[in-house]
Design a protein around this motif. Structure first.
Motif, mmCIF file in Angstrom:
data_model
loop_
_atom_site.group_PDB
_atom_site.id
_atom_site.type_symbol
_atom_site.label_atom_id
_atom_site.label_comp_id
_atom_site.label_asym_id
_atom_site.label_seq_id
_atom_site.Cartn_x
_atom_site.Cartn_y
_atom_site.Cartn_z
ATOM 1 N N GLU A 125 0.842 -1.205 0.000
ATOM 2 C CA GLU A 125 0.000 0.000 0.000
ATOM 3 C C GLU A 125 0.881 1.261 0.000
ATOM 4 O O GLU A 125 0.474 2.314 -0.468
ATOM 5 N N GLU A 126 2.061 1.139 0.592
ATOM 6 C CA GLU A 126 3.021 2.259 0.622
ATOM 7 C C GLU A 126 2.409 3.528 1.188
ATOM 8 O O GLU A 126 2.568 4.606 0.633
ATOM 9 N N ASP A 127 1.681 3.391 2.285
ATOM 10 C CA ASP A 127 1.033 4.593 2.797
ATOM 11 C C ASP A 127 1.583 5.074 4.127
ATOM 12 O O ASP A 127 1.090 6.048 4.692
ATOM 13 N N SER A 128 2.611 4.410 4.658
ATOM 14 C CA SER A 128 3.150 4.884 5.930
ATOM 15 C C SER A 128 4.576 5.386 5.741
ATOM 16 O O SER A 128 5.230 5.073 4.744
ATOM 17 N N GLU A 129 5.041 6.132 6.707
ATOM 18 C CA GLU A 129 6.444 6.546 6.641
ATOM 19 C C GLU A 129 7.312 5.297 6.749
ATOM 20 O O GLU A 129 6.970 4.356 7.437
ATOM 21 N N GLY A 130 8.420 5.284 6.059
ATOM 22 C CA GLY A 130 9.264 4.080 6.042
ATOM 23 C C GLY A 130 8.680 2.998 5.156
ATOM 24 O O GLY A 130 9.073 1.834 5.222
ATOM 25 N N PHE A 131 7.740 3.403 4.285
ATOM 26 C CA PHE A 131 7.054 2.415 3.442
ATOM 27 C C PHE A 131 8.003 1.605 2.571
ATOM 28 O O PHE A 131 7.769 0.459 2.264
ATOM 29 N N GLN A 138 -1.892 5.011 -8.827
ATOM 30 C CA GLN A 138 -0.743 5.917 -8.722
ATOM 31 C C GLN A 138 -1.179 7.301 -8.206
ATOM 32 O O GLN A 138 -0.446 8.287 -8.363
ATOM 33 N N ALA A 139 -2.370 7.357 -7.623
ATOM 34 C CA ALA A 139 -2.865 8.636 -7.114
ATOM 35 C C ALA A 139 -1.964 9.141 -5.997
ATOM 36 O O ALA A 139 -1.445 8.363 -5.195
ATOM 37 N N GLY A 140 -1.793 10.439 -5.955
ATOM 38 C CA GLY A 140 -1.015 11.026 -4.874
ATOM 39 C C GLY A 140 -1.941 11.354 -3.698
ATOM 40 O O GLY A 140 -3.147 11.485 -3.867
ATOM 41 N N ASP A 141 -1.319 11.510 -2.548
ATOM 42 C CA ASP A 141 -2.092 11.900 -1.370
ATOM 43 C C ASP A 141 -1.900 13.400 -1.229
ATOM 44 O O ASP A 141 -0.834 13.849 -0.815
ATOM 45 N N ILE A 142 -2.905 14.189 -1.594
ATOM 46 C CA ILE A 142 -2.656 15.631 -1.646
ATOM 47 C C ILE A 142 -3.427 16.415 -0.597
ATOM 48 O O ILE A 142 -3.599 17.625 -0.704
ATOM 49 N N LYS A 143 -3.819 15.724 0.462
ATOM 50 C CA LYS A 143 -4.508 16.406 1.566
ATOM 51 C C LYS A 143 -3.764 17.646 2.053
ATOM 52 O O LYS A 143 -4.351 18.678 2.343
ATOM 53 N N TYR A 201 -0.035 12.953 -8.459
ATOM 54 C CA TYR A 201 0.306 11.538 -8.671
ATOM 55 C C TYR A 201 1.657 11.167 -8.086
ATOM 56 O O TYR A 201 2.564 11.992 -7.998
ATOM 57 N N ARG A 202 1.765 9.900 -7.700
ATOM 58 C CA ARG A 202 3.010 9.399 -7.106
ATOM 59 C C ARG A 202 3.330 8.007 -7.649
ATOM 60 O O ARG A 202 2.480 7.123 -7.621
ATOM 61 N N TRP A 203 4.541 7.836 -8.142
ATOM 62 C CA TRP A 203 4.976 6.506 -8.597
ATOM 63 C C TRP A 203 5.044 5.586 -7.400
ATOM 64 O O TRP A 203 5.680 5.931 -6.391
ATOM 65 N N ARG A 204 4.464 4.417 -7.503
ATOM 66 C CA ARG A 204 4.679 3.414 -6.475
ATOM 67 C C ARG A 204 5.940 2.622 -6.828
ATOM 68 O O ARG A 204 6.335 2.552 -7.981
#
Ligand code: 6A9
Length: 807
Positions: free
Chosen positions: A367-373, A536-541, A554-557
């Motif tokens: 998922e690559e959604d946490s720090e240290g992903f 590949q959506a970015g988290d832009i909150k 967008y963000r490359w996984r």
């Protein structure tokens, strides 16, 4: 030549009248198109290997070596393309429909080999073909240079293949060797390996009586299918057995000469592999002719001779019409260079079939959604959760025959840009082949390593593909080019260039056929497009409200601290440390390009609701590229990340990444940012070099550091995009028109010179070029996107010079 057959002529007439085709006519067109693509040198990992576009079927290949001593043979036995063993090789001329000529310069074997390959349409099973193999001793060869040459055919799947007439009791075959075979797809067929021309060694050694070298030796065998591609190992094992018998027989003191020692046992029969060996002294020539049983006539060596001439002259005329280099590249030598590059691109097309390794564990770490992903993801990858999938097939060109003889997704979009100018139907077929690999979610694997033979070239840790990893959607650029051609034909039916191309443009020459193709492809394109948007959506909150409301970021996984392999620009510097809130400016630019392409197709197909939806995304992406990625301070586009204070921060490493909105056509000629983009391009302290645009600015702290792969060296794919955009701006009225014209003219000249000079000096096209010296480097014989110079040479001369400095 198939282009002059009545069928093609008839089609050309229909085209001229713009009559709608009946479904029977369309079926006829499709058959002719498919048939003429059935066979080819579709095993580009071999110096010369032929197969049809059929998963399991008849394969053929060539091997050779000098046999003048006992020891060098192990290292000089040629079969698979390897780097740094030859002085240049490849197709001087090649057309997928009719054939062409390859020359191979082999200094260690003191010989030059040419392989001419010609197709003969006709019959129910995809026609016949002939190959002429010629050996010419090089200047430093001894007058009686001894060469062993082997042609082999293998058969996978159901069917039969056997040697006709030859007997094991004899010492070899006098005259032609004939293999007869049959399979469901190919019907009945015959392969003839002609006696050919050339002298044979008369060794005088008593072993000669057992195996006179003026006979052709044939050895048939039956081996497990997965061993067939390892034919050289099979051969070596067999030769060793032969040597073990010969040497004791004649004793250490009187061993047979190498030409005698390295011969196979004559044992013709039926089997799934047949090796045919000839031993020559001096120059030689022989043909391999595949005759399809249902074709009206059997092909002869005379037919082959005649067609070689006609195919060669046909190729040259057509090449000049489509790719004639424009000023200042008017000297003959540029055309020869261009022909060679293009022929290697199109002659490098292969057909691949086999299983592949995919990790579909959907491990939560992915998922690559946490720090240290990235650490968690690396750990997950280390768990080896890959499974074998497939088998699947792929029809594609390749970046490099010796080093990467397999499909790469984003490379392919660049490969097809020249190819579509030559043969639109072929191009559309290749695109279809790639989209057939797409899974239910809309994912296409970046690197296609299909089957054991392909895997044998790739270290284990690089074999696995991951269904959450992307690669730039360059195939959409090719579809855009197809639409451009359709539009051009609609408005200018007298366009000479297009008219000349039309015989290979079934889908173009008939509007219904084009629409049908696009209609079939459209749902697949959409699925792929929405897969990108979602995965590949970015988290832009954390970014500003306006941008957030449209969510276009967008963000490359799949990144690690040092690499984003998925972006294609592997080691280009990015934000440090990696952060799940990162946004990549190259990716949003690709999304913009893809959105515009798919919007245009939707309009073309009358899908109005879709078109409106895509228009909305297009607008938001264009706006967010400026809102999220433009740095007023650095005056350039940058990646974005979340800094220590949890705030939006720009990460600016000037280079190709900064140019992406421009490279993908999203910076308009009147944009207020365009001036700064051109400044960056033109600055010698940053991207400009006499050899092309550097991947990373000379002023960047990471310039020329670590692997130094995308940190300075000059790459042709990105330079092609730059020169195309400059041309576009130079051709339209606007505030930067004059400057764009100058930059375009200079960059175009620099790029062509760079690739040309290295080619002239080394005999090869290269993966990238050194920004300090202009010399080709990294992978040798990189005939993939480096071939884009063919298109660059064919671009218009805008210098306005009346008396030109000819190069
Ligand atoms: C790894 C080593 C025998 C790297 O041209 C193909 C790709 C590009 O798509 C990419 O943008 N090349 C570029 O950065 C080459 C990648 C080769 C990977 C093979 C295994 C093989 O060892």
């Amino acid at each position: 030549d198939s282009r002059h057959s009545p069928l093609w002529k008839g089609l050309a007439c229909l085209w001229a009248l713009q009559l709608p085709l009946t479904s029977a006519q369309v079926a006829g067109i499709e058959k002719a198109t498919n048939d003429s693509l059935l066979w080819g040198p579709y095993r580009p990992n071999l110096y010369f290997g032929v197969r049809p576009r059929i998963p399991k079927s008849l394969m053929g290949g060539l091997m050779w070596t000098r046999v003048e001593d006992y020891s060098s043979v192990q290292n000089t036995f040629r079969h698979t393309c390897e780097q740094h063993e030859l002085d240049g090789y490849g197709w001087d001329e090649y057309d997928v429909r009719s054939g062409g000529r390859q020359t191979i310069h082999d200094p260690a074997n003191r010989i030059d080999i040419t392989t001419e390959f010609i197709k003969f349409p006709g019959g129910e099973h995809g026609g016949s073909w002939g190959a002429r193999i010629k050996g010419t001793p090089r200047e430093d060869a001894s007058p009686n240079l001894r060469t062993t040459v082997l042609w082999y055919n293998s058969l996978e799947g159901l069917g039969s293949l056997e040697v006709q007439g030859a007997k094991a009791e004899e010492t070899g075959v006098e005259g032609d060797v004939v293999l007869k075979g049959q399979t469901a797809e190919l019907g009945d067929f015959q392969v003839t390996i002609t006696e050919g021309k050339g002298d044979h060694p008369l060794t005088g050694h008593p072993s000669y009586d057992e195996k006179p070298l003026d006979r052709t030796l044939v050895h048939s065998g039956q081996v497990p299918e997965d061993a067939l591609w390892q034919v050289k190992n099979l051969l070596f094992a067999h030769l060793k057995g032969q040597i073990d018998q010969l040497i004791p027989k004649y004793g250490e003191d009187n061993p047979p000469p190498p030409a005698q020692v390295y011969t196979i046992q004559h044992q013709p029969s039926s089997g799934n592999i047949h090796l045919v060996q000839k031993v020559f002294e001096g120059p030689f020539e022989f043909d391999v002719i595949f005759s399809s049983g249902s074709a009206p006539t059997k092909i002869t060596s005379e037919d082959l001779t005649e067609q070689i001439d006609s195919v060669t002259s046909g190729f040259s005329t057509r090449f000049a019409d489509i790719f004639k280099p424009q000023a200042p590249f008017l000297k003959e030598r540029y055309e020869e260079f261009s022909k060679s590059l293009f022929s290697n691109l199109i002659g490098g097309i292969g057909y691949f079939y086999g299983d592949s390794r995919v990790d579909r564990s959907y491990d939560s770490a992915y998922e690559e959604d946490s720090e240290g992903f990235w650490e968690e993801a690396a750990e997950a990858r280390g768990k080896n959760q890959a499974q074998f999938e497939g088998p699947s097939e792929l029809y594609t060109s390749i970046p490099s025959r010796p080093f990467f003889p397999r499909g790469f997704l984003w490379d392919e979009g660049f490969h097809l840009l020249p190819v579509i100018d030559w043969d639109a139907d072929l191009t559309l077929d290749i695109i279809k082949s790639w989209f057939k690999l797409m899974d239910e979610d809309g994912w296409i694997g970046r690197e296609q390593i299909l089957g054991a033979e392909a895997r044998s070239k790739v270290p284990e840790e690089f074999q696995v593909q991951f269904p959450h990893y992307a690669n730039p959607p360059t195939l959409f650029m090719v579809i855009t080019s197809f639409l451009d051609k359709l539009d051009a034909l609609k408005t200018d039916t007298s366009n000479e260039k297009l008219l000349h191309e039309k015989s290979y443009f079934m889908q173009l020459s008939n509007r219904e056929a084009a629409l049908q193709y696009l209609r079939t492809l459209y749902p697949l394109l959409k699925r792929h497009y929405f897969w990108f948007r979602k995965t590949q959506a970015g988290d832009i909150k954390s970014y500003d409200r306006e941008a957030f409301s449209t969510k276009e970021g967008y963000r490359w996984r799949g990144r690690t601290p040092q690499h984003i392999l998925t972006s294609g620009l592997d080691d280009y510097p990015r934000a440090q440390p990696p952060h799940p809130g990162e946004l990549h400016v190259d990716l949003i630019s690709w999304m913009g390009m893809m959105t515009r392409a798919i919007k245009r197709i939707a309009v073309y197909l009358g899908e109005e609701d879709d078109a409106l939806e895509f228009a909305k995304y297009d607008e938001a992406i264009t706006r967010n590229i400026d809102d999220l990625h433009w740095s007023d301070r650095a005056k350039t586009y940058c990646d974005a990340t979340i800094d220590d204070y949890e705030e939006h921060a720009l990460v600016c490493h000037k280079g190709y990444i900064s140019l992406f909105p421009f490279l993908t056509g999203l910076v308009d000629k009147d944009s207020k940012r365009l001036g700064a983009v051109l400044d960056l391009i033109a600055d010698e302290e940053e991207l400009w070099s006499p050899y092309g645009l550097r991947s990373l600015s000379k002023n960047d702290e990471f310039y020329h550091t670590a692997e130094d792969y995308w940190r300075g060296p000059i790459w042709m794919n990105m330079n092609y995009l730059a020169v195309s955009q400059l041309l576009n701006i130079a051709q339209h009225k606007g505030p930067h028109q004059t400057r764009a014209k100058t930059l375009y003219t200079e960059l175009r000249k620099n790029l062509v010179n760079t690739v040309y000079e290295s080619w002239k000096e080394t005999g090869f096209a290269w993966e990238q070029y050194n920004p300090e010296t202009g010399k080709g480097q990294r992978t040798q014989h990189f005939t993939g996107w480096t071939s884009l110079v063919v298109k660059i040479m064919a671009m218009p001369d805008l210098s306005g010079a009346r008396v030109r400095d000819e190069l």
